[in-house]
Design a protein around this motif. Sequence first.
Motif, PDB file in Angstrom:
ATOM      1  N   VAL A   7      17.501  68.852 -13.848  1.00  0.00           N
ATOM      2  CA  VAL A   7      18.465  69.342 -13.072  1.00  0.00           C
ATOM      3  C   VAL A   7      18.131  70.659 -12.305  1.00  0.00           C
ATOM      4  O   VAL A   7      17.856  71.486 -12.955  1.00  0.00           O
ATOM      5  CB  VAL A   7      20.019  69.362 -13.780  1.00  0.00           C
ATOM      6  N   VAL A   8      18.489  70.893 -11.114  1.00  0.00           N
ATOM      7  CA  VAL A   8      18.209  72.161 -10.527  1.00  0.00           C
ATOM      8  C   VAL A   8      19.389  72.810  -9.447  1.00  0.00           C
ATOM      9  O   VAL A   8      19.993  72.112  -8.647  1.00  0.00           O
ATOM     10  CB  VAL A   8      17.241  72.198  -9.355  1.00  0.00           C
ATOM     11  N   GLY A   9      19.775  73.992 -10.139  1.00  0.00           N
ATOM     12  CA  GLY A   9      20.677  74.738  -9.167  1.00  0.00           C
ATOM     13  C   GLY A   9      20.133  76.247  -8.888  1.00  0.00           C
ATOM     14  O   GLY A   9      19.068  76.384  -8.982  1.00  0.00           O
ATOM     15  N   ASP A  10      21.179  77.090  -8.677  1.00  0.00           N
ATOM     16  CA  ASP A  10      20.861  78.407  -8.219  1.00  0.00           C
ATOM     17  C   ASP A  10      20.109  79.106  -9.282  1.00  0.00           C
ATOM     18  O   ASP A  10      18.941  79.689  -9.191  1.00  0.00           O
ATOM     19  CB  ASP A  10      22.073  79.130  -8.058  1.00  0.00           C
ATOM     20  N   ARG A  11      20.463  78.867 -10.790  1.00  0.00           N
ATOM     21  CA  ARG A  11      19.887  79.656 -11.905  1.00  0.00           C
ATOM     22  C   ARG A  11      18.264  79.188 -11.946  1.00  0.00           C
ATOM     23  O   ARG A  11      17.372  80.036 -12.090  1.00  0.00           O
ATOM     24  CB  ARG A  11      20.382  79.423 -13.095  1.00  0.00           C
ATOM     25  N   GLU A  12      18.121  77.905 -11.924  1.00  0.00           N
ATOM     26  CA  GLU A  12      16.596  77.354 -12.120  1.00  0.00           C
ATOM     27  C   GLU A  12      15.912  77.623 -10.911  1.00  0.00           C
ATOM     28  O   GLU A  12      14.808  78.070 -11.108  1.00  0.00           O
ATOM     29  CB  GLU A  12      16.650  75.903 -11.979  1.00  0.00           C
ATOM     30  N   VAL A  13      16.418  77.826  -9.626  1.00  0.00           N
ATOM     31  CA  VAL A  13      15.533  78.189  -8.527  1.00  0.00           C
ATOM     32  C   VAL A  13      15.137  79.597  -8.739  1.00  0.00           C
ATOM     33  O   VAL A  13      14.059  79.996  -8.463  1.00  0.00           O
ATOM     34  CB  VAL A  13      16.405  78.105  -7.153  1.00  0.00           C
ATOM     35  N   GLU A  14      16.176  80.432  -9.097  1.00  0.00           N
ATOM     36  CA  GLU A  14      15.981  81.942  -9.154  1.00  0.00           C
ATOM     37  C   GLU A  14      14.837  82.281 -10.480  1.00  0.00           C
ATOM     38  O   GLU A  14      14.022  82.991 -10.288  1.00  0.00           O
ATOM     39  CB  GLU A  14      17.257  82.746  -9.488  1.00  0.00           C
ATOM     40  N   ALA A  15      14.816  81.444 -11.455  1.00  0.00           N
ATOM     41  CA  ALA A  15      14.182  81.612 -12.563  1.00  0.00           C
ATOM     42  C   ALA A  15      12.924  80.926 -12.507  1.00  0.00           C
ATOM     43  O   ALA A  15      12.013  81.185 -13.431  1.00  0.00           O
ATOM     44  CB  ALA A  15      14.873  81.470 -14.006  1.00  0.00           C
ATOM     45  N   GLY A  16      12.559  79.777 -11.701  1.00  0.00           N
ATOM     46  CA  GLY A  16      11.508  79.169 -11.583  1.00  0.00           C
ATOM     47  C   GLY A  16      11.417  78.218 -12.754  1.00  0.00           C
ATOM     48  O   GLY A  16      10.249  77.872 -13.273  1.00  0.00           O
ATOM     49  N   THR A  17      12.481  77.621 -13.081  1.00  0.00           N
ATOM     50  CA  THR A  17      12.453  76.530 -14.235  1.00  0.00           C
ATOM     51  C   THR A  17      13.238  75.491 -13.869  1.00  0.00           C
ATOM     52  O   THR A  17      13.574  75.316 -12.709  1.00  0.00           O
ATOM     53  CB  THR A  17      13.350  77.089 -15.340  1.00  0.00           C
TER      54      THR A  17
END
Length: 638
Positions: free
Chosen positions: A600-610
């Motif tokens: 699952v990809v949201g804003d936090r994942e995009v920002e953290a590269g996870t």
Amino acid sequence: MARMSVRLPDGSSIDVDEGATVADVARAIGPRLAQAALAGRVNGRLVDVDAPVHDGDEVAIVTERDPEALSVLRHSAAHVMAEAVKDLFPTVRFGIGPSIEDGFYYDFDVERPFTPEDLAAIEERMREIVAEEKPFERAVLDRLEARDAFEGQPYKQELIAELPEGEPISVYTQGSFTDLCRGPHVPHTGWIKAFKLMKVAGAYWRGDSSRPMLQRIYGTAWFSEKDLAAYLERLEEAERRDHRKLGRELDLFSFHEVAGAGLPVYHPKGARILRILQEWLRGVLYERGYVEAITPHIYKADVWKISGHYDFYRENMYFFEVDEGDGRINEYGVKPMNCPGHVLIYANDVRSYRDLPMRIFEFGTVYRHEMSGVVHGLMRARGFTQDDAHIFCMPEQVHDEVVAMLDLVDYVLKDVFGFEYSAEISTRPEKSIGDDAMWEHATRALMSACDAHGLPYQINEGDGAFYGPKIDIKLKDAIGRTWQCSTIQVDFNFPSRFGLAYRTADNAEAVPFMLHRTILGSMERFLGILIEHYAGAFPTWLAPVQAVLVPIADRHLPYCETVAATLRRAGVRAEVYAENEPMRIKIAKAQQQKVPYMLVVGDREVEAGTVGVRERSAGDLGAMGIDSFVERVAAEHP
């Protein structure tokens, strides 16, 4: 009254009156055993409880704990069903009614096909017969008496006519119903407490399509309602796991009328699973000293005449004629097995003892003509690929080569896929080739290899191939069903028929032994087994799609595509769910497709590269770096 002595299975003896029966022996041992006795075994032969015993006989009492007890119960249930059908359909003509695995059947010739309502009525009448506790009574008739007893029953008359002259003809009667039967049976119908009629199917008399079509009623019977309920639950679970149903739902394969029965069309996901299996097993075999071959799908009929298939296997093969364009017309046969190609490779050069053992493997597609009525999805197909191998070796190498094959079986079936399995050694059949010494050497080699490997085995007398003995491996799946996959065969036929030879250390000429072996067997069948074993939820290393990226919003799509590309380069099979659907719908879709991981990809994942990792059964595993996720997937590969 005079007394006599009979021996018991534990080696002790017991005295009973002359003229005693198995039931009398049970009573002499104890009242509880007498009550539990449903049959007996006299000198190893299964008999009724009222069968006589004689001085010196070895007598065992068969209770419901005996491995053969259910077969006796089910055979008796078939007779009760036949009586119920006779009561409801007085003009019925009877075929045969044996016990089978998990149940029984009986074939009937009736004026119209049975309906579901008929089955319900037959089952109800059976319950009435069971409640009456009618004894099963055996009688022996001469041929004339037997013909008179079954007047108007043409199928029974045919069976009577085929019995050898002088052979006793036994019949069993319960109530008003008498049937031609060897027995044995339970003491009375009251033993048959937990049963159910399952279905009706058409069946040709004696399995011959030129003979009349009969109505076959299948049923099942158990010693308790609890066992019956557990069996029906297993059937429901098997239906849920049916590979044909899951194959459609998971978009793995399909069947089409224009391709003919038993020829699957693999969709990209199904093809990917097969290729993954082959690539993995190919690496395992290379490590173990095998070399790979690719051989033709067709050969001239001459090859099949030399091998013996033209005479003994022709009805299972596809033959056709080819105009060669130079005035010659040749007959060709599509291969039903891969042996000839491997023999031609061996025969293409002069071989010495230094070249042996020579281990040749091939993922070879073969074709066998199966009747459309027995074709069953991937489990029994007309076209299938075998993980086939042939080992050419000296007689003294057979033992070690078989041990190595059993090690391979153990690694593949148990260590990688987690199957339990058992072994069976099939010995020389009545019709066979080769001298006694060759058979003795080969059979002993198979037995000693199993012993050396620590693999227990059963002996299947007389069921070997005509050219040599074999080991059959039967695995058990997640819901307790057994399947035969791996086979190891010793062959004296091909090497001699094709004139194979090698130079010994003494520079003499000798004929090599040829070992046939498959580990997975038919790749199609093994895929079907895996689908049902895992209920479609393949382990991560085998799943056609290992991970799907689920963007929470459209703005997260570019990052998802970048991550997917990175995963693919690292060897992870990944897809992006880019459809304009809510996240919960995408996750539900991935669950339905049984994908091992949802990222699952949201804003936090995009920002953290996870990515937010969700496993299909464990649920949310939290955020994870891309490299860490790749390592996790790689660790799940065998």
